[in-house]
Design an enzyme around this catalytic site. Sequence first.
Site, PDB file in Angstrom:
ATOM      1  N   ASN A   1       7.125   4.157  -3.471  1.00 15.17           N
ATOM      2  CA  ASN A   1       8.066   3.592  -2.496  1.00 15.17           C
ATOM      3  C   ASN A   1       7.358   2.490  -1.704  1.00 15.17           C
ATOM      4  OD1 ASN A   1       9.958   3.074  -0.526  1.00 15.17           O
ATOM      5  ND2 ASN A   1       9.562   4.958   0.641  1.00 15.17           N
ATOM      6  N   TRP A   2       7.712   1.249  -2.010  1.00 18.50           N
ATOM      7  CA  TRP A   2       7.042   0.117  -1.348  1.00 18.50           C
ATOM      8  C   TRP A   2       7.571  -0.134   0.066  1.00 18.50           C
ATOM      9  CZ3 TRP A   2       6.226  -4.619  -5.124  1.00 18.50           C
ATOM     10  CH2 TRP A   2       5.409  -4.220  -6.187  1.00 18.50           C
TER      11      TRP A   2
ATOM     12  N   HIS B   1      15.689   9.048   2.995  1.00 12.97           N
ATOM     13  CA  HIS B   1      14.303   8.911   3.472  1.00 12.97           C
ATOM     14  C   HIS B   1      14.304   9.027   5.002  1.00 12.97           C
ATOM     15  CE1 HIS B   1      10.352   7.301   4.308  1.00 12.97           C
ATOM     16  NE2 HIS B   1      10.048   7.537   3.040  1.00 12.97           N
TER      17      HIS B   1
ATOM     18  N   GLU C   1      12.781   7.509   7.199  1.00 12.26           N
ATOM     19  CA  GLU C   1      12.842   6.235   7.934  1.00 12.26           C
ATOM     20  C   GLU C   1      14.278   5.737   8.037  1.00 12.26           C
ATOM     21  OE1 GLU C   1       9.867   4.229   5.615  1.00 12.26           O
ATOM     22  OE2 GLU C   1       8.341   5.525   6.514  1.00 12.26           O
TER      23      GLU C   1
ATOM     24  N   GLU D   1       9.533  15.892   1.992  1.00 18.36           N
ATOM     25  CA  GLU D   1       8.688  14.947   2.717  1.00 18.36           C
ATOM     26  C   GLU D   1       8.645  15.336   4.194  1.00 18.36           C
ATOM     27  OE1 GLU D   1       8.011  11.104   0.564  1.00 18.36           O
ATOM     28  OE2 GLU D   1       9.744  10.754   1.804  1.00 18.36           O
TER      29      GLU D   1
ATOM     30  N   SER E   1       1.525  11.091   2.665  1.00 20.75           N
ATOM     31  CA  SER E   1       0.085  10.796   2.649  1.00 20.75           C
ATOM     32  C   SER E   1      -0.629  11.278   1.379  1.00 20.75           C
ATOM     33  CB  SER E   1      -0.592  11.374   3.899  1.00 20.75           C
ATOM     34  OG  SER E   1      -0.042  10.779   5.061  1.00 20.75           O
TER      35      SER E   1
ATOM     36  N   GLY F   1       4.011   6.474  -0.635  1.00 23.82           N
ATOM     37  CA  GLY F   1       4.328   5.279   0.149  1.00 23.82           C
ATOM     38  C   GLY F   1       3.150   4.323   0.118  1.00 23.82           C
TER      39      GLY F   1
HETATM   40  C1  PEP Z   1       7.045   7.786   1.993  1.00 27.88           C
HETATM   41  O1  PEP Z   1       7.281   6.700   2.465  1.00 27.88           O
HETATM   42  O2  PEP Z   1       7.956   8.449   1.487  1.00 27.88           O
HETATM   43  C2  PEP Z   1       5.687   8.313   2.024  1.00 27.88           C
HETATM   44  C3  PEP Z   1       5.445   9.465   1.459  1.00 27.88           C
HETATM   45  O3  PEP Z   1       4.772   7.511   2.635  1.00 27.88           O
HETATM   46  P1  PEP Z   1       3.175   7.758   2.681  1.00 27.88           P
HETATM   47  O4  PEP Z   1       2.722   8.071   1.289  1.00 27.88           O
HETATM   48  O5  PEP Z   1       2.628   6.463   3.183  1.00 27.88           O
HETATM   49  O6  PEP Z   1       2.930   8.895   3.614  1.00 27.88           O
END
Ligand code: PEP
Length: 259
Positions: free
Chosen positions: A9-10, A96, A98, A168, A212, A233
């Site tokens: 996921n960019w 998501h 966000e 998540e 992460s 991410g």
């Molecule tokens: C995400 O954006 O879904 C995510 C898991 O981000 P990150 O890997 O940066 O925690």
Amino acid sequence: MIKPIIVANWKLYGNKTFVQEFSKYFNLNLKNYLKKNTIIIAPPIIYIEYMKKLINEKNIFFSSQNIDYHNEGAFTGEISSRMLNDIGVKYVILGHSERRKNHFESNKLIAKKFHSVKKNNLIPILCIGETKEEKKLELTEKILKKQIDEIFLKCGKFAFNKTIVAYEPIWAIGSGKTATPNLINKILKMIKKYIIKNSFNNIKLYMQYGGSVSPENIKNIINEKYVDGVLIGSGSLNFKNFKKIIQISSNFNKKKTSS
Ligand code: PEP
């Protein structure tokens, strides 16, 4: 056996130069790993067509990070599942955290989007998770089930067939703190059992963890029984880290867990 499902996921990162460099790196270093992983890239939507041409490989998949639930209409600025289908995109990330937080997406709205994705024969990657406060109050299971229930309500008992659900935890996203492999497995097992219990028989459901994920922790996470893959991410924007994650996960073809 199923191949680990790796989603990149960019978010709102990247530009034309980055897309060119990523695609070149992918072609030179990552194509070989497609036999052992299902790789799904979710760049900002405007780069998908361009990237598809640069990578030119039928075994790599693309995902949108969002959609509008209408197929078409006077909805300025939106894109629809039908349009994604039209350009050969197969997956859509939904719910998501966000988008839930910054765009005020409710469980009800996400369920409408889920419905549209399924109706247009695309595969939802449904993100669910709890906040740090909810975790502290031991509300994780309740929150996750609520996020799932709204999908059942709108889409029925077959809703989760051919679907990816990504656990998540919001406190783990972009924080450098992952849930422990043991906790991830426990929660994915709970989610899977809950969905299967409420579904018609024989659904195909795949479970991911996101938050992460890095080259350092992927081995212990992907090794867990209920983890069919990971959603990455920031780690997916660093070519070398992304390659390491994929290299390591290649060694973990997964046995299907039925419940
Ligand atoms: C995400 O954006 O879904 C995510 C898991 O981000 P990150 O890997 O940066 O925690």
